[in-house]
Design a protein around this motif. Sequence first.
Motif, mmCIF file in Angstrom:
data_model
loop_
_atom_site.group_PDB
_atom_site.id
_atom_site.type_symbol
_atom_site.label_atom_id
_atom_site.label_comp_id
_atom_site.label_asym_id
_atom_site.label_seq_id
_atom_site.Cartn_x
_atom_site.Cartn_y
_atom_site.Cartn_z
ATOM 1 N N ARG A 15 9.405 -4.371 2.852
ATOM 2 C CA ARG A 15 10.371 -3.780 3.787
ATOM 3 C C ARG A 15 10.041 -2.309 4.052
ATOM 4 N NH1 ARG A 15 15.713 -6.403 4.220
ATOM 5 N NH2 ARG A 15 15.549 -8.474 3.296
ATOM 6 N N VAL A 16 9.654 -1.612 3.011
ATOM 7 C CA VAL A 16 9.242 -0.215 3.196
ATOM 8 C C VAL A 16 8.009 -0.145 4.098
ATOM 9 C CG1 VAL A 16 8.390 1.864 2.048
ATOM 10 C CG2 VAL A 16 10.240 0.544 1.017
ATOM 11 N N ARG A 71 0.817 -1.214 0.000
ATOM 12 C CA ARG A 71 0.000 0.000 0.000
ATOM 13 C C ARG A 71 0.853 1.268 0.000
ATOM 14 N NH1 ARG A 71 -5.512 -1.483 3.427
ATOM 15 N NH2 ARG A 71 -5.705 -3.597 2.577
ATOM 16 N N LEU A 72 1.831 1.308 -0.895
ATOM 17 C CA LEU A 72 2.659 2.498 -1.048
ATOM 18 C C LEU A 72 2.033 3.425 -2.085
ATOM 19 C CD1 LEU A 72 6.189 0.821 -1.155
ATOM 20 C CD2 LEU A 72 4.868 1.570 0.838
ATOM 21 N N LEU A 73 2.172 4.718 -1.877
ATOM 22 C CA LEU A 73 1.663 5.694 -2.825
ATOM 23 C C LEU A 73 2.692 5.877 -3.941
ATOM 24 C CD1 LEU A 73 0.229 8.383 -0.385
ATOM 25 C CD2 LEU A 73 -0.945 6.438 -1.442
ATOM 26 N N PRO A 74 2.359 5.525 -5.182
ATOM 27 C CA PRO A 74 3.364 5.518 -6.246
ATOM 28 C C PRO A 74 3.874 6.898 -6.614
ATOM 29 C CG PRO A 74 1.182 5.068 -7.144
ATOM 30 C CD PRO A 74 1.045 5.027 -5.654
ATOM 31 N N TRP A 75 3.148 7.953 -6.269
ATOM 32 C CA TRP A 75 3.564 9.309 -6.622
ATOM 33 C C TRP A 75 4.430 9.955 -5.535
ATOM 34 C CZ3 TRP A 75 -1.459 7.749 -5.805
ATOM 35 C CH2 TRP A 75 -2.066 8.193 -4.627
ATOM 36 N N LYS A 76 4.734 9.219 -4.468
ATOM 37 C CA LYS A 76 5.617 9.720 -3.409
ATOM 38 C C LYS A 76 6.861 8.835 -3.325
ATOM 39 C CE LYS A 76 2.179 11.896 -0.379
ATOM 40 N NZ LYS A 76 2.799 13.241 -0.386
ATOM 41 N N ARG A 77 8.006 9.447 -3.151
ATOM 42 C CA ARG A 77 9.239 8.676 -3.025
ATOM 43 C C ARG A 77 9.183 7.822 -1.763
ATOM 44 N NH1 ARG A 77 12.976 10.065 -6.880
ATOM 45 N NH2 ARG A 77 12.652 12.094 -7.878
ATOM 46 N N VAL A 78 10.063 6.836 -1.699
ATOM 47 C CA VAL A 78 10.031 5.856 -0.617
ATOM 48 C C VAL A 78 10.041 6.532 0.743
ATOM 49 C CG1 VAL A 78 11.503 4.165 0.546
ATOM 50 C CG2 VAL A 78 10.914 3.839 -1.854
ATOM 51 N N TRP A 79 10.923 7.485 0.955
ATOM 52 C CA TRP A 79 11.023 8.079 2.290
ATOM 53 C C TRP A 79 9.752 8.821 2.679
ATOM 54 C CZ3 TRP A 79 10.861 13.121 4.038
ATOM 55 C CH2 TRP A 79 10.997 14.145 3.092
ATOM 56 N N ARG A 80 9.089 9.424 1.703
ATOM 57 C CA ARG A 80 7.840 10.112 2.015
ATOM 58 C C ARG A 80 6.718 9.118 2.317
ATOM 59 N NH1 ARG A 80 8.043 15.464 1.526
ATOM 60 N NH2 ARG A 80 9.662 16.419 0.239
ATOM 61 N N ASN A 81 6.753 7.937 1.732
ATOM 62 C CA ASN A 81 5.811 6.887 2.106
ATOM 63 C C ASN A 81 6.031 6.435 3.543
ATOM 64 O OD1 ASN A 81 3.861 5.481 0.012
ATOM 65 N ND2 ASN A 81 5.603 6.266 -1.177
ATOM 66 N N ALA A 128 14.789 4.351 9.728
ATOM 67 C CA ALA A 128 13.898 3.192 9.636
ATOM 68 C C ALA A 128 14.234 2.342 8.419
ATOM 69 C CB ALA A 128 12.440 3.643 9.595
ATOM 70 N N LEU A 129 14.533 2.991 7.306
ATOM 71 C CA LEU A 129 14.872 2.247 6.090
ATOM 72 C C LEU A 129 16.187 1.494 6.240
ATOM 73 C CD1 LEU A 129 13.742 4.889 3.461
ATOM 74 C CD2 LEU A 129 12.807 2.577 3.702
ATOM 75 N N ARG A 130 17.143 2.069 6.938
ATOM 76 C CA ARG A 130 18.400 1.352 7.169
ATOM 77 C C ARG A 130 18.160 0.093 7.994
ATOM 78 N NH1 ARG A 130 22.824 5.664 9.169
ATOM 79 N NH2 ARG A 130 21.037 6.298 10.416
ATOM 80 N N GLU A 131 17.232 0.162 8.930
ATOM 81 C CA GLU A 131 16.930 -1.014 9.755
ATOM 82 C C GLU A 131 16.397 -2.168 8.921
ATOM 83 O OE1 GLU A 131 15.648 -1.174 13.941
ATOM 84 O OE2 GLU A 131 14.783 0.798 13.478
ATOM 85 N N VAL A 132 15.709 -1.855 7.847
ATOM 86 C CA VAL A 132 15.160 -2.922 6.997
ATOM 87 C C VAL A 132 16.035 -3.166 5.771
ATOM 88 C CG1 VAL A 132 12.806 -2.472 7.786
ATOM 89 C CG2 VAL A 132 13.629 -1.370 5.689
#
Length: 265
Positions: free
Chosen positions: A149-150, A98-108, A125-129
């Motif tokens: 993971r995101v 359920r990621l928003l495709p128009w937002k970059r990963v960090w903004r999700n 948080a992203l480094r942890e995963v």
Amino acid sequence: MDARLTFLELPEHRLYAPDESPTEPPVVRLRDFTRAFGANTIIDRLDLDIHPGEFVALLGRSGSGKTTLLRTLGGLDDAPGQDVSVPSSRAVVFQDARLLPWKRVWRNVVLGLKGENQRERAHDALREVGLGHRIDAWPLTLSGGEAQRVALARALVREPRLLLLDEPFAALDALTRLKMHGLVLDLWRAHRPAVLMVTHDVDEAIALADRILVLDGGRIAAQERIALPRGERAELTHLLRSKLLGILGGTATSDAVIPFPQGGH
């Protein structure tokens, strides 16, 4: 059978044997919880406690009430007039990232969060995963495993006391799924939220959980407590699978033993 492994077919509403009652107050507490849609009762007078740091897996046939229960605990469905206590700090990870495709990963990852340093919080948080290098990626460039993971990072950045997992690995291939099992255990050990994971996969429940619940007819029909460390469960897989599938009304179709994530409780 190992003395530390006990299969219990429970009387109605009994979740803890007298000598097993935890001393800490539960983070989730339901008493006589009922959910009905018209004449169809989905959850029927359910009692449930989940304690801090406990990893619980919930099994059940389709229509047994698993998703309804999870939606209530996640605050997606109201429970007016019911004795339901859940922490305000909670997060849900679904089968679909359920990621928003128009937002970059960090903004999700920080979607809906307030406060400063959001990019830094997302990066941590992203480094942890294992995805710190994908902070500026677009969701459509991610693999299925990376997208999940995101979704985990998005849940963990909220520092939940209760983490709800709704079949989060069902759409992944077998190898990616095993890797995600190890990651989830690492994150759980690091953050120690209470976890309730809904799954149809008996082997997955055995591999990850401290306690397995079987939901049938809107009630807890049975539970399995596993005191063995996760690295020592492989030899018990077939036995537990057979017992749990018997409760679920299925049969074991394979003697294969999946590798278990290593480590302690």
